[in-house]
Design an enzyme around this catalytic site. Structure first.
Site, PDB file in Angstrom:
ATOM      1  N   ASP A  55      22.608 -19.622  65.943  1.00 13.28           N
ATOM      2  CA  ASP A  55      23.547 -18.704  66.416  1.00 13.28           C
ATOM      3  C   ASP A  55      23.073 -17.692  66.155  1.00 13.28           C
ATOM      4  O   ASP A  55      21.692 -16.966  66.269  1.00 13.28           O
ATOM      5  CB  ASP A  55      24.808 -19.834  66.044  1.00 13.28           C
ATOM      6  CG  ASP A  55      25.712 -18.287  67.183  1.00 13.28           C
ATOM      7  OD1 ASP A  55      26.181 -18.547  67.628  1.00 13.28           O
ATOM      8  OD2 ASP A  55      26.983 -17.419  65.786  1.00 13.28           O
TER       9      ASP A  55
ATOM     10  N   HIS B  91      27.456 -27.600  69.364  1.00  9.49           N
ATOM     11  CA  HIS B  91      26.985 -25.971  68.743  1.00  9.49           C
ATOM     12  C   HIS B  91      25.684 -25.861  67.671  1.00  9.49           C
ATOM     13  O   HIS B  91      25.663 -25.438  66.987  1.00  9.49           O
ATOM     14  CB  HIS B  91      27.897 -25.265  69.140  1.00  9.49           C
ATOM     15  CG  HIS B  91      27.091 -23.508  69.230  1.00  9.49           C
ATOM     16  ND1 HIS B  91      26.032 -22.717  68.957  1.00  9.49           N
ATOM     17  CD2 HIS B  91      28.010 -23.153  67.735  1.00  9.49           C
ATOM     18  CE1 HIS B  91      25.856 -21.556  68.833  1.00  9.49           C
ATOM     19  NE2 HIS B  91      27.620 -21.952  67.560  1.00  9.49           N
TER      20      HIS B  91
END
Length: 318
Positions: A107, A289
């Protein structure tokens, strides 16, 4: 590795700040791998990878980056730009006496690793990034571009155009926000008006399934109740500044690179990754994610096998 046996941290002075650093495999000095977390995360997000990488012969270094945990939280927004964030990692290598290291990012941590590799290419020997691919530096600064395409309620834009608003909501609803965010296998939902993450912080019930146990979630909640969210959100408030800071860097990542995507991650994949990262190998895992927390064993297998292949039989340890 559980919340009870996660390594004890040390506070390391670097680049004018202190970073809270967690280590594993110190006996493997000379073979460093640095793990860079995303938002709103913590070095604890690498709890499943640290023992596996130590067992594979690496000195594993997982900092809470500036703005997170017990690491320093400077007041100036510009203290969170890519020059400062990459400078912290360079200084961390200097602290341990390492010329270079393998860097792993997820991320926002991936954005920092991409930027570090462009700004300090001699300090990075291999790149492993999860979720966020290389971001091409287009003609418009990133926030300006996002605002034009995605509008003012998109969270990147909102964080920049309405400073302090989201921070306050997250600070007031830390447990609920993090509980509702760390989910997997969420059913599709109709988009609602307003800023999605602020809506999430106010939602009574989460969707899908939890990514982590209650005791694991408590580690994150405790960390953000202590630090607040502003330091970490200040990373977003430097995206246009970063666009300018990276203007003169060679845009090509020359190092061997592993890019790991989650098939159900909402972060967009790169359509031309190999143009900027010619030595890239791409792997996709069946997850959302939070890749290394949703699929820890598979993530470990992919990373350790790729590293073993890169090191080759002559350099293999053990």
């Amino acid at each position: 590795m559980t919340s009870t046996d996660f390594p004890e941290p040390t506070l390391v002075p670097v680049n004018g700040v202190e970073l809270e650093v967690f280590e594993a495999g110190r006996e493997n000095a000379g073979k460093p791998i640095v793990l860079c977390h995303g938002w709103p995360e913590h070095a604890f997000s690498w709890r499943h990878q640290m023992p596996a990488l130590a067992a594979a012969g690496y000195h594993v270094i997982a900092p809470n980056q500036r703005g997170y945990g017990r690491s320093s939280r400077p007041a100036e927004v510009t203290d969170y730009d890519i020059a400062h964030l990459s400078g912290d990692l360079v200084a961390l290598l200097d602290h341990y006496g390492y010329e270079d290291a393998t860097f792993v990012g997820h991320d926002w941590g991936a954005f920092v690793v991409w930027g570090l590799t462009l700004l300090h290419p001699d300090r990075v020997n291999k790149v492993i990034n999860l979720s966020l691919p290389y971001q091409e530096r287009g003609e418009k600064p990133w926030i300006e571009f996002m605002e034009a395409v995605l509008g003012g309620d998109f969270y990147f834009v909102h964080f920049n155009r309405q400073p302090g608003v989201a921070d306050a909501v997250f600070d007031d609803n830390t447990y609920r926000f993090l509980r509702n965010l760390y989910r997997k296998n969420e059913p599709p939902a109709e988009p609602r008006p307003g800023m999605a993450l602020i809506n999430l912080a106010g939602a009574e019930a989460p969707g899908g399934e939890p990514v982590m146990s209650d005791s694991e979630l408590a580690v994150l909640v405790s960390a953000f109740e202590t630090s607040g969210f502003t330091g970490s959100i200040n990373w977003y408030r430097n995206l246009d500044r970063n666009w300018h800071l990276l203007a003169d860097a060679d845009p090509i990542i020359h190092q061997p690179t592993l890019m790991i995507y989650g098939d159900r991650d909402l972060v967009a994949r790169s359509e031309n990754l190999a143009a900027f990262v010619p030595n890239v190998e791409v792997v996709s895992l069946d997850c959302g994610h939070w890749i290394q927390q949703e699929e820890p064993e598979e993530t470990n297998r992919v990373i350790t096998q790729w590293l073993e292949h890169q090191d080759g039989p002559s350099r293999r340890t053990g």
